[in-house]
Write an enzyme that holds these catalytic residues in place. Sequence first.
Site, PDB file in Angstrom:
ATOM      1  CE1 TYR A 142      -3.723   2.777   0.922  1.00  0.00           C
ATOM      2  CE2 TYR A 142      -2.620   3.559   3.212  1.00  0.00           C
ATOM      3  CZ  TYR A 142      -3.409   3.754   1.896  1.00  0.00           C
ATOM      4  OH  TYR A 142      -4.453   4.869   2.087  1.00  0.00           O
ATOM      5  CG  ASP A 237       5.936   3.459   0.429  1.00  0.00           C
ATOM      6  OD1 ASP A 237       6.150   4.250   1.659  1.00  0.00           O
ATOM      7  OD2 ASP A 237       5.208   3.493   0.264  1.00  0.00           O
ATOM      8  CE  LYS A 270       2.046   3.931   8.210  1.00  0.00           C
ATOM      9  NZ  LYS A 270       1.347   4.376   8.698  1.00  0.00           N
TER      10      LYS A 270
HETATM   11  C1  LIG Z   1       3.714   1.993   3.241  1.00  0.00           C
HETATM   12  C2  LIG Z   1       2.854   2.897   3.131  1.00  0.00           C
HETATM   13  N1  LIG Z   1       2.387   4.303   2.182  1.00  0.00           N
HETATM   14  C3  LIG Z   1       1.619   5.212   2.433  1.00  0.00           C
HETATM   15  C4  LIG Z   1       0.734   5.211   3.351  1.00  0.00           C
HETATM   16  C5  LIG Z   1      -0.042   6.242   3.285  1.00  0.00           C
HETATM   17  O1  LIG Z   1       0.076   7.107   4.119  1.00  0.00           O
HETATM   18  P1  LIG Z   1      -0.843   8.258   4.635  1.00  0.00           P
HETATM   19  O2  LIG Z   1      -1.954   7.310   5.685  1.00  0.00           O
HETATM   20  O3  LIG Z   1       0.178   9.256   6.055  1.00  0.00           O
HETATM   21  O4  LIG Z   1      -1.978   9.067   4.415  1.00  0.00           O
HETATM   22  C6  LIG Z   1       0.835   4.480   4.546  1.00  0.00           C
HETATM   23  C7  LIG Z   1       0.087   3.963   5.390  1.00  0.00           C
HETATM   24  O5  LIG Z   1      -0.113   3.509   5.829  1.00  0.00           O
HETATM   25  C8  LIG Z   1       1.385   3.177   4.298  1.00  0.00           C
HETATM   26  O6  LIG Z   1       2.011   2.200   5.026  1.00  0.00           O
END
Ligand SMILES: Cc1ncc(COP(=O)(O)O)c(C=O)c1O
Length: 430
Positions: A142, A237, A270
Site C-alpha cells: 500500500y 516506500d 509516520k
Molecule cells: C507503506 C505506506 N505507504 C504510504 C502510506 C500512506 O500514508 P498516509 O496514511 O499517511 O497517507 C501508508 C499508510 O499506512 C503506508 O503504510
Amino acid sequence: MSTNASLFERAQRVIPGGVNSPVRAFRAVGGTPRFITRAEGAYMWDAEGARYIDYIGSWGPMILGHGHPEVLEAVQKAALDGFSFGAPTEREVELAEEILKLAPGVEQVRLVSSGTEAGMSAIRLARGYTGRSKLIKFEGCYHGHADALLVKAGSGLATFGHPTSAGVPPEVVQHTLVLEYNNIAQIEEAFATQGAEIACVMIEPIAGNMNFVRASVPFMKRIRELCTQHGALLVFDEVMSGFRVALGSAQSIYAREIPGFQPDMSVFGKVIGGGMPLAAFAASREIMSKLAPLGPVYQAGTLSGNPVATACGLTTLKLIQRPGFFEALSTRTQSLMDGLTQAATQAGVPLVADCQGGMFGFFFADTLPQNYQQVMAKGSGRFNRFFHLMLDRGVYFAPAMYEAGFVSAAHTEQDIADTVAAAAEAFRQL
Ligand SMILES: Cc1ncc(COP(=O)(O)O)c(C=O)c1O
C-alpha cells in the site's frame, strides 16, 4: 457517560462508517471500535476507562510511546510560537538535514503532510524525471490512496491492473502494472517486454500492509539491477519501515546484504512526524531539481513543513538516535515474538512470527508467507477471534490480520510479559 457503542452510533450519523480512516471501523474483525480518550507511554484508554497495551502506535509513528516528555515540550513550545506561517522556517531545514543524515543515499528532501501525498508526489517526480508513464507496484503493498495506486493485478502479466476503488477511472490505472511480491521471474518479464516505458518500481521493502512480509534479498537485488539497466527509478516506500525497522531504515538493511545498494528515491512518513501530520520524499539533487520551483514537476502544500509537526518530528528523530535505542527496541520486539510463538506452541496453535526493529507480524500458520496470495490464504477466522480475546484482556493489536504491529520504546518487559500471559490464555480458547 459515553460508551464506545454510544459514540460509535453517534459517529455513524455524521461520519461515513463512523470513522475517518476505514480500518478503524473494525470491519475486518467485527465488534465495536474503541473510542480513545487519551494515551500515555505504551497505553491507551478508551471512553469507558479501559486500558490497553497499544501495539498500533497510531499505525507506526509513536516509536517513543505516547506523550514522551521531550517531544511534548518541543510541541508545546512550537505551538506557542505559531501554528502555521505559509513561509519557510529554520526547523524545516533542520528536519531535512536530520533526515538526510540518516538516509545517506539521498541529497534533498521535500516535506509534505501525509504518506499518501508523499507517495503520489514521488511517482509524479519519477514520471517527470524519466519522461515515462508506466509504473510497477506489487500486490499487497500500500502506498497511500492516490488514484494510480489503487490497483489490483490484471488477469495476466501483459495486462495492466484494475481499479480497486470505485471512482478511479480505468484510464487512470492503465499505466500501473501490478506484480507479485518476491517473484523475480515476473519482474524480469515485465522489464523484458516494457522496460523502456517504465518510470519507476515502487515497493515497500518490508511490507507492512499485508501483515509483515520481507522482500527477499535476491528479489531486491534483481529489482535494483533491472531498474539500473532500463533507466527506471527504484522508489522505496519507507512510510512505515522508515526509522522504524532500523535507524537507517529498511534501505540500510538491504545495503548490508547487497554491496552498494541504494534506492533512487525514498518516501518517508509516520516516524518522521512522531504522530503529527508529516511525511517526505527524497532523492538525489539531480532528481529533486526537477521539482517546482526549480523544475517542471509541480508539487505544493499549504501545511507542508508545518512548524508544530516539524518540532514533533525533529525531536522524535533526535531521540531515536540515542545510543542503544534500536538495540533495546529490537530486543523488546523480539521478546514479544518469542513469547507469542512459545505460548502458541504450548497451546498447540500453529504460529509464525517475524520482526525487525520495532515492527512485527505474526501468522496463524507454519511458514512465513512470501506474497499477498499466501497471506490471504491463511484465512482470518482465527486471527479475528484472537484479536477480540486479546482486546478483552487489555491488549490492542491492529484490528485486521493484514496489518503489521509496532512496539515502542515505552513498552516495558512487564508489558511484554503481560501480553504473552494474555496470549497464552487466548491461544487456549481458539
Ligand atoms: C507503506 C505506506 N505507504 C504510504 C502510506 C500512506 O500514508 P498516509 O496514511 O499517511 O497517507 C501508508 C499508510 O499506512 C503506508 O503504510
